[in-house]
Design a protein around this motif. Sequence first.
Motif, PDB file in Angstrom:
ATOM      1  N   TYR A   1       3.589 -12.409  11.303  1.00  0.00           N
ATOM      2  CA  TYR A   1       2.562 -12.179  12.313  1.00  0.00           C
ATOM      3  C   TYR A   1       2.176 -13.550  12.857  1.00  0.00           C
ATOM      4  O   TYR A   1       1.634 -14.385  12.120  1.00  0.00           O
ATOM      5  CB  TYR A   1       1.370 -11.449  11.703  1.00  0.00           C
ATOM      6  CG  TYR A   1       1.750 -10.088  11.169  1.00  0.00           C
ATOM      7  CD1 TYR A   1       1.616  -8.952  11.958  1.00  0.00           C
ATOM      8  CD2 TYR A   1       2.310  -9.945   9.887  1.00  0.00           C
ATOM      9  CE1 TYR A   1       1.997  -7.695  11.476  1.00  0.00           C
ATOM     10  CE2 TYR A   1       2.696  -8.702   9.408  1.00  0.00           C
ATOM     11  CZ  TYR A   1       2.533  -7.584  10.199  1.00  0.00           C
ATOM     12  OH  TYR A   1       2.929  -6.358   9.734  1.00  0.00           O
TER      13      TYR A   1
ATOM     14  N   ASN B   1      -5.121  -2.303  14.813  1.00  0.00           N
ATOM     15  CA  ASN B   1      -4.485  -1.319  13.941  1.00  0.00           C
ATOM     16  C   ASN B   1      -2.974  -1.427  14.078  1.00  0.00           C
ATOM     17  O   ASN B   1      -2.420  -1.295  15.176  1.00  0.00           O
ATOM     18  CB  ASN B   1      -4.959   0.092  14.324  1.00  0.00           C
ATOM     19  CG  ASN B   1      -4.544   1.145  13.316  1.00  0.00           C
ATOM     20  OD1 ASN B   1      -3.511   1.022  12.658  1.00  0.00           O
ATOM     21  ND2 ASN B   1      -5.352   2.185  13.195  1.00  0.00           N
ATOM     22  N   LEU B   2      -2.286  -1.649  12.954  1.00  0.00           N
ATOM     23  CA  LEU B   2      -0.838  -1.844  12.967  1.00  0.00           C
ATOM     24  C   LEU B   2      -0.069  -0.628  12.457  1.00  0.00           C
ATOM     25  O   LEU B   2       1.156  -0.692  12.278  1.00  0.00           O
ATOM     26  CB  LEU B   2      -0.470  -3.046  12.078  1.00  0.00           C
ATOM     27  CG  LEU B   2      -1.132  -4.380  12.423  1.00  0.00           C
ATOM     28  CD1 LEU B   2      -0.805  -5.402  11.349  1.00  0.00           C
ATOM     29  CD2 LEU B   2      -0.685  -4.873  13.794  1.00  0.00           C
ATOM     30  N   SER B   3      -0.736   0.479  12.231  1.00  0.00           N
ATOM     31  CA  SER B   3      -0.095   1.637  11.604  1.00  0.00           C
ATOM     32  C   SER B   3       0.827   2.394  12.555  1.00  0.00           C
ATOM     33  O   SER B   3       1.610   3.241  12.119  1.00  0.00           O
ATOM     34  CB  SER B   3      -1.144   2.588  11.028  1.00  0.00           C
ATOM     35  OG  SER B   3      -1.971   3.100  12.060  1.00  0.00           O
ATOM     36  N   THR B   4       0.739   2.113  13.847  1.00  0.00           N
ATOM     37  CA  THR B   4       1.600   2.750  14.829  1.00  0.00           C
ATOM     38  C   THR B   4       2.583   1.727  15.394  1.00  0.00           C
ATOM     39  O   THR B   4       2.425   0.511  15.192  1.00  0.00           O
ATOM     40  CB  THR B   4       0.780   3.360  15.974  1.00  0.00           C
ATOM     41  OG1 THR B   4       0.004   2.326  16.594  1.00  0.00           O
ATOM     42  CG2 THR B   4      -0.162   4.435  15.440  1.00  0.00           C
TER      43      THR B   4
ATOM     44  N   GLY C   1      -3.874  -4.601   4.589  1.00  0.00           N
ATOM     45  CA  GLY C   1      -3.567  -3.189   4.751  1.00  0.00           C
ATOM     46  C   GLY C   1      -2.863  -2.936   6.071  1.00  0.00           C
ATOM     47  O   GLY C   1      -1.873  -3.595   6.402  1.00  0.00           O
ATOM     48  N   ASP C   2      -3.394  -2.017   6.863  1.00  0.00           N
ATOM     49  CA  ASP C   2      -2.810  -1.672   8.161  1.00  0.00           C
ATOM     50  C   ASP C   2      -3.471  -2.394   9.326  1.00  0.00           C
ATOM     51  O   ASP C   2      -3.260  -2.020  10.481  1.00  0.00           O
ATOM     52  CB  ASP C   2      -2.925  -0.153   8.405  1.00  0.00           C
ATOM     53  CG  ASP C   2      -2.012   0.650   7.502  1.00  0.00           C
ATOM     54  OD1 ASP C   2      -0.956   0.119   7.112  1.00  0.00           O
ATOM     55  OD2 ASP C   2      -2.360   1.804   7.182  1.00  0.00           O
ATOM     56  N   TYR C   3      -4.261  -3.421   9.016  1.00  0.00           N
ATOM     57  CA  TYR C   3      -5.035  -4.065  10.080  1.00  0.00           C
ATOM     58  C   TYR C   3      -4.778  -5.566  10.145  1.00  0.00           C
ATOM     59  O   TYR C   3      -4.697  -6.249   9.130  1.00  0.00           O
ATOM     60  CB  TYR C   3      -6.535  -3.804   9.873  1.00  0.00           C
ATOM     61  CG  TYR C   3      -6.887  -2.338   9.969  1.00  0.00           C
ATOM     62  CD1 TYR C   3      -7.180  -1.751  11.202  1.00  0.00           C
ATOM     63  CD2 TYR C   3      -6.877  -1.533   8.836  1.00  0.00           C
ATOM     64  CE1 TYR C   3      -7.478  -0.396  11.288  1.00  0.00           C
ATOM     65  CE2 TYR C   3      -7.174  -0.180   8.916  1.00  0.00           C
ATOM     66  CZ  TYR C   3      -7.470   0.381  10.144  1.00  0.00           C
ATOM     67  OH  TYR C   3      -7.751   1.718  10.233  1.00  0.00           O
TER      68      TYR C   3
ATOM     69  N   ASP D   1       5.179  -8.242   3.919  1.00  0.00           N
ATOM     70  CA  ASP D   1       6.110  -7.116   3.883  1.00  0.00           C
ATOM     71  C   ASP D   1       7.275  -7.273   4.853  1.00  0.00           C
ATOM     72  O   ASP D   1       7.615  -6.348   5.610  1.00  0.00           O
ATOM     73  CB  ASP D   1       5.373  -5.811   4.185  1.00  0.00           C
ATOM     74  CG  ASP D   1       4.305  -5.485   3.151  1.00  0.00           C
ATOM     75  OD1 ASP D   1       4.431  -5.957   2.002  1.00  0.00           O
ATOM     76  OD2 ASP D   1       3.341  -4.780   3.494  1.00  0.00           O
TER      77      ASP D   1
ATOM     78  N   VAL E   1      -3.360 -10.322   7.816  1.00  0.00           N
ATOM     79  CA  VAL E   1      -3.142  -8.877   7.803  1.00  0.00           C
ATOM     80  C   VAL E   1      -3.581  -8.347   6.442  1.00  0.00           C
ATOM     81  O   VAL E   1      -3.163  -8.851   5.402  1.00  0.00           O
ATOM     82  CB  VAL E   1      -1.661  -8.527   8.064  1.00  0.00           C
ATOM     83  CG1 VAL E   1      -1.439  -7.022   7.954  1.00  0.00           C
ATOM     84  CG2 VAL E   1      -1.226  -9.032   9.433  1.00  0.00           C
TER      85      VAL E   1
ATOM     86  N   PRO F   1       0.649  -1.757  18.444  1.00  0.00           N
ATOM     87  CA  PRO F   1      -0.663  -2.097  17.881  1.00  0.00           C
ATOM     88  C   PRO F   1      -1.811  -1.604  18.769  1.00  0.00           C
ATOM     89  O   PRO F   1      -1.719  -1.617  20.006  1.00  0.00           O
ATOM     90  CB  PRO F   1      -0.627  -3.626  17.827  1.00  0.00           C
ATOM     91  CG  PRO F   1       0.825  -3.965  17.756  1.00  0.00           C
ATOM     92  CD  PRO F   1       1.510  -2.937  18.598  1.00  0.00           C
TER      93      PRO F   1
END
Length: 408
Positions: A143, A191-194, A177-179, A139, A175, A197
């Motif tokens: 990473y 967790n990469l949603s914020t 999803g969000d992880y 996306d 990676v 990390p």
Amino acid sequence: MKKRITVVFVVFFCLFSTSFVVANCSNQIGNVNTFWACEDMKVVNTFIYAAAGKTLTIVDVTITNNPYLVTNFTIPGNSWPNSANARAVEVLGETAYILDNKGSLHSIDVTYPQTPTVNSTIMIGDNTYDSGQDLFLKDGKLYAVCVDSGLHIIDLATFSEVADFFQPNSYSVVVVGDYAYIGTTGIRIVNLSTTNPVDEGFLNGVGLVFDIVPHGSHLFIANSDLGIVDISTPTSPSLVHTYPTTNLITLDVEVSSNGLFAYISSSTSSTYQIEALDISTPTSPIPLCDHNINWNDDIQVLGSGLVLMNSGSDFRVIEFTLPPVLTVNFDSGMGESVLAELLNGDDIFNCTNGSCAAVIETGDSIDLTAYPKVGYALDYWTNGVTTSTDNPMLGQYFNDMTWAAVFE
């Protein structure tokens, strides 16, 4: 509104039991000398992009049995005595990204593969001893992991680092999803949603993780063996199976595009091999075939049964003879599989009385060998069906190359 469904069989002539490794099931069909040993490779269309020695190496595999070297492009930072070696590669569009062993990330324009040019270089490692190890593209972000500093997240729109996560002894990353899952002396979950990390825990007991490949709700990890990790609960992964590579250390793992086969590269100090596995049931891989080689650093899947591997300074194309596969392609979504009715009792997707517990989606594939009624059932159900086949008993005898049926 009519639903249009296409069911296509692709069947190979060679059939064998999947309960044991078959002899004479692999063959080298092509090779090219690239002058540098390879650390990492990516396949994009008909080109191989490799992190090899001090170079970005590009190989054309348009003709798989006659690959040829396009270029060895020397990466920046190669002045003596602190010359850099390429460790990992990713490609997006007409740009290749090389991570080197000095912690530098290079953006290289490959619009013209014969004459790449450097766009930019940034330092992401803590110092020139913080060796880059792996890259993962998702996306619009890269990473990257460096062995001492851990995870670095690069926004490719600006080619700048936007976040990081400290994890010493980092060797691999994916990676889902969000992880992010970082391979180290186990697996670190991030967790990469914020914006910043967040540490979500650590999976211990899996040893050093040299490579990670996501496959559905599982991770295939290369450690001392091949480990299968369930990530259906992303923050609580669990090791559900270990496939032993006897007296060998697994260095690399790749999964075929149809998700049915995995290839693992393993070695000792004197023995190297690539092994093909049936992973139609991910938690119970079945050995199909192995190919002994004299050296290997990395492998990539080129196509059905074709694997590119690096043997010292040679790139070699290995062809594996694998079991027949049924590929089901739907032109429109369905709540229930028509295939279940066709099979008339063959229990492929937990089908009972014409009803399936699982929906077959576009591109789903299954192993045809276990279901000999398939061809007969398709031929039998003729109401409103246009068929095209040289042998209506395909499912029983497996002696036709293709079978197609269109349902209106």
